[in-house]
Enzyme design. Structure first.
Site, PDB file in Angstrom:
ATOM      1  N   GLU A 117      -3.850   3.837   6.269  1.00 12.34           N
ATOM      2  CA  GLU A 117      -3.826   3.483   5.073  1.00 12.34           C
ATOM      3  C   GLU A 117      -4.542   4.415   4.194  1.00 12.34           C
ATOM      4  OE1 GLU A 117      -4.563  -0.598   3.667  1.00 12.34           O
ATOM      5  OE2 GLU A 117      -5.621   0.297   2.067  1.00 12.34           O
TER       6      GLU A 117
ATOM      7  N   ARG B 102       0.746  -1.337   0.129  1.00 12.40           N
ATOM      8  CA  ARG B 102       0.048   0.087   0.085  1.00 12.40           C
ATOM      9  C   ARG B 102       0.881   1.267   0.084  1.00 12.40           C
ATOM     10  NH1 ARG B 102      -1.980  -3.652  -1.168  1.00 12.40           N
ATOM     11  NH2 ARG B 102      -3.951  -4.915  -0.147  1.00 12.40           N
TER      12      ARG B 102
ATOM     13  N   SER C 209      -9.955   0.384   3.325  1.00 22.46           N
ATOM     14  CA  SER C 209      -9.490   0.124   4.674  1.00 22.46           C
ATOM     15  C   SER C 209      -8.893   1.299   5.243  1.00 22.46           C
ATOM     16  CB  SER C 209      -8.123  -0.951   4.374  1.00 22.46           C
ATOM     17  OG  SER C 209      -8.598  -2.152   4.062  1.00 22.46           O
TER      18      SER C 209
HETATM   19  C1  LIG Z   1     -15.477  -0.555  -0.968  1.00 29.14           C
HETATM   20  C2  LIG Z   1     -13.847  -0.405  -0.997  1.00 29.14           C
HETATM   21  C3  LIG Z   1     -13.274  -1.422  -1.091  1.00 29.14           C
HETATM   22  C4  LIG Z   1     -11.762  -1.212  -1.173  1.00 29.14           C
HETATM   23  N1  LIG Z   1     -10.872  -2.215  -1.316  1.00 29.14           N
HETATM   24  C5  LIG Z   1      -9.687  -2.069  -1.410  1.00 29.14           C
HETATM   25  C6  LIG Z   1      -8.841  -3.412  -1.788  1.00 29.14           C
HETATM   26  O1  LIG Z   1      -9.299  -4.422  -1.470  1.00 29.14           O
HETATM   27  N2  LIG Z   1      -7.410  -3.362  -1.938  1.00 29.14           N
HETATM   28  C7  LIG Z   1      -7.004  -1.736  -1.887  1.00 29.14           C
HETATM   29  O2  LIG Z   1      -5.658  -1.692  -2.146  1.00 29.14           O
HETATM   30  N3  LIG Z   1      -7.687  -0.548  -1.622  1.00 29.14           N
HETATM   31  C8  LIG Z   1      -9.035  -0.848  -1.499  1.00 29.14           C
HETATM   32  N4  LIG Z   1      -9.799   0.178  -1.344  1.00 29.14           N
HETATM   33  C9  LIG Z   1      -9.174   1.561  -1.233  1.00 29.14           C
HETATM   34  C10 LIG Z   1      -9.111   2.313  -2.839  1.00 29.14           C
HETATM   35  O3  LIG Z   1     -10.082   1.697  -3.575  1.00 29.14           O
HETATM   36  C11 LIG Z   1      -7.591   1.980  -3.367  1.00 29.14           C
HETATM   37  O4  LIG Z   1      -6.460   2.473  -2.482  1.00 29.14           O
HETATM   38  C12 LIG Z   1      -7.661   2.617  -4.943  1.00 29.14           C
HETATM   39  O5  LIG Z   1      -6.306   2.175  -5.315  1.00 29.14           O
HETATM   40  C13 LIG Z   1      -7.871   4.205  -4.630  1.00 29.14           C
HETATM   41  O6  LIG Z   1      -7.944   4.609  -6.166  1.00 29.14           O
HETATM   42  P1  LIG Z   1      -8.490   5.974  -6.238  1.00 29.14           P
HETATM   43  O7  LIG Z   1      -8.206   6.319  -7.580  1.00 29.14           O
HETATM   44  O8  LIG Z   1      -9.837   5.968  -5.709  1.00 29.14           O
HETATM   45  O9  LIG Z   1      -7.526   7.077  -5.306  1.00 29.14           O
HETATM   46  P2  LIG Z   1      -7.945   8.382  -4.472  1.00 29.14           P
HETATM   47  O10 LIG Z   1      -8.563   7.540  -3.324  1.00 29.14           O
HETATM   48  O11 LIG Z   1      -8.777   9.171  -5.319  1.00 29.14           O
HETATM   49  O12 LIG Z   1      -6.522   8.759  -3.700  1.00 29.14           O
HETATM   50  C14 LIG Z   1      -5.649   7.969  -3.055  1.00 29.14           C
HETATM   51  C15 LIG Z   1      -4.129   8.490  -3.171  1.00 29.14           C
HETATM   52  O13 LIG Z   1      -3.626   8.342  -4.519  1.00 29.14           O
HETATM   53  C16 LIG Z   1      -3.435   9.395  -5.104  1.00 29.14           C
HETATM   54  N5  LIG Z   1      -3.744   9.217  -6.437  1.00 29.14           N
HETATM   55  C17 LIG Z   1      -4.837   9.025  -7.118  1.00 29.14           C
HETATM   56  N6  LIG Z   1      -4.763   9.112  -8.475  1.00 29.14           N
HETATM   57  C18 LIG Z   1      -3.567   9.434  -8.502  1.00 29.14           C
HETATM   58  C19 LIG Z   1      -2.969   9.673  -9.748  1.00 29.14           C
HETATM   59  N7  LIG Z   1      -3.366   9.514 -10.998  1.00 29.14           N
HETATM   60  N8  LIG Z   1      -1.514   9.938  -9.762  1.00 29.14           N
HETATM   61  C20 LIG Z   1      -0.646  10.081  -8.485  1.00 29.14           C
HETATM   62  N9  LIG Z   1      -1.588  10.093  -7.251  1.00 29.14           N
HETATM   63  C21 LIG Z   1      -2.874   9.643  -7.296  1.00 29.14           C
HETATM   64  C22 LIG Z   1      -4.401  10.475  -4.246  1.00 29.14           C
HETATM   65  O14 LIG Z   1      -3.760  11.948  -4.325  1.00 29.14           O
HETATM   66  C23 LIG Z   1      -4.321  10.087  -2.705  1.00 29.14           C
HETATM   67  O15 LIG Z   1      -2.946  10.250  -2.282  1.00 29.14           O
HETATM   68  C24 LIG Z   1     -11.194  -0.004  -1.093  1.00 29.14           C
HETATM   69  C25 LIG Z   1     -12.047   1.163  -1.130  1.00 29.14           C
HETATM   70  C26 LIG Z   1     -13.451   1.042  -0.908  1.00 29.14           C
HETATM   71  C27 LIG Z   1     -14.455   2.219  -0.890  1.00 29.14           C
END
Ligand SMILES: Cc1cc2nc3c(=O)[nH]c(=O)nc-3n(C[C@H](O)[C@H](O)[C@H](O)COP(=O)(O)OP(=O)(O)OC[C@H]3O[C@@H](n4cnc5c(N)ncnc54)[C@H](O)[C@@H]3O)c2cc1C
Length: 294
Positions: free
Chosen positions: A280, A160, A209
């Site tokens: 996380e 992560r 998480s």
């Molecule tokens: C119901 C649910 C289940 C989930 N299950 C999991 C799981 O099983 N495993 C897991 O790892 N995560 C899980 N997550 C968490 C989340 O989905 C992941 O961490 C996901 O990868 C975040 O992606 P995002 O595009 O939504 O990023 P965001 O939440 O929008 O951002 C997260 C971070 O990434 C940065 N970021 C986003 N896009 C970029 C980019 N293009 N370039 C640089 N930085 C960027 C943001 O600035 C921030 O620091 C879950 C979330 C939910 C709501």
């Protein structure tokens, strides 16, 4: 490049909290992204990327930064040989769909991760024992000085986490996949989604998480459950009665309520298990979680 103001981040996070972004841009191409990043650098503004906001808590009183959301070309997915090239803003769902249609497997584990491919690189997202580090070949990273491809080793993906610094934007990602029959991909996805629904609050507003799991310790969710925290509520935020490493927005939650729950959860985990839980979820704006539980 149109720069919007006062865009409410509550609409861009899966938990549904967060105040307005001082400046907001939706670049649709690499040129537009670079232009937006230069705008921020010239104005002395920090840059925050929001993907699907699925692991993000934004300050209730707003974020003094240029918040960037990748759209257009930067959210598209192309199949190339035995892999895909995805825009950083492409959703995992679209990426999985395109890969499956092309008979390419390996991305199935992402079916229940509701984020973008770029957010997955930043967080090295993963599930069921697999994560982004097993698929990423390289990523195009943009800053105000331009864009450059970074190899997997330079991204330093680990549990992560990645070596990407604040303000570095993953604009495009090359993922290596492998040929797999479409029906087999469908079957794996159906099975993984069923497992998810059985154990996690998939039909509630959460940010995934809250804390990381530490090797050698029981999982954060189990630990917080044993602390008696399932269903514990502060304001509009509640520790999920289904899985204690999730916080649900039970109606009218603020990011402040979520942080207060996190502070209490860490205090109890330290008291009962001597464990220092590491967050996380990404925090943006003035939000902070003290290093040591109080
Ligand atoms: C119901 C649910 C289940 C989930 N299950 C999991 C799981 O099983 N495993 C897991 O790892 N995560 C899980 N997550 C968490 C989340 O989905 C992941 O961490 C996901 O990868 C975040 O992606 P995002 O595009 O939504 O990023 P965001 O939440 O929008 O951002 C997260 C971070 O990434 C940065 N970021 C986003 N896009 C970029 C980019 N293009 N370039 C640089 N930085 C960027 C943001 O600035 C921030 O620091 C879950 C979330 C939910 C709501």
């Amino acid at each position: 490049m149109n720069i919007e103001t006062a865009v409410p981040l509550a609409k861009m996070t899966t938990i549904g909290t967060g105040g307005p972004a001082k400046a907001f841009a939706r670049p649709r191409s690499l040129d537009e992204l670079e232009e937006a990043l230069r705008f921020a650098a010239d104005g002395g503004l920090a840059v925050v990327v929001v993907g699907l906001g699925s692991n993000l808590l934004a300050a209730d009183d707003g974020v003094e930064a240029l918040v960037v959301r990748l759209e257009g070309e930067l959210a598209e997915v192309e199949v190339e040989g035995a892999g895909v090239v995805a825009g950083g803003g492409a959703t995992n769902a679209v990426c999985l769909h395109r890969a499956r249609d092309a008979g390419l497997g390996g991305f199935e584990f992402a079916c229940a991760i509701p984020g973008t491919v770029g957010g997955g690189v930043k967080m090295n997202a993963g599930a069921y024992g697999r994560d982004w580090s097993e698929l990423v070949a390289r990523a195009l990273v943009a800053t105000a000085d331009g864009a450059e491809w970074r190899a997997l080793s330079e991204l330093e993906l680990s549990y992560r986490s990645s070596a990407l610094r604040p303000g570095e934007v993953v604009a495009r990602v090359e993922l290596r996949l492998e040929p797999r029959p479409r029906d087999a991909i469908r079957a794996t996805v159906a099975e993984l989604i069923a497992q998810r629904k059985a154990t996690q609050p998939t039909n509630k507003r959460t940010f995934g998480s809250v804390f990381k799991n530490s090797p050698g310790e029981i999982g954060a969710g189990r630990m917080l459950e044993l602390c008696g925290l399932k269903g514990y509520r502060i304001g509009g935020a509640v520790i999920s009665p289904k899985h204690a490493n999730f916080i649900e927005n039970a109606g009218g939650a603020t990011s402040g309520d979520c942080i207060a729950l996190m502070v209490e959860a860490r205090r109890r985990a330290l008291e009962q298990f001597g464990a220092l839980l590491e967050r996380e979820v990404a925090l943006v704006g003035g939000l902070d979680l003290p290093d040591q539980p109080t």
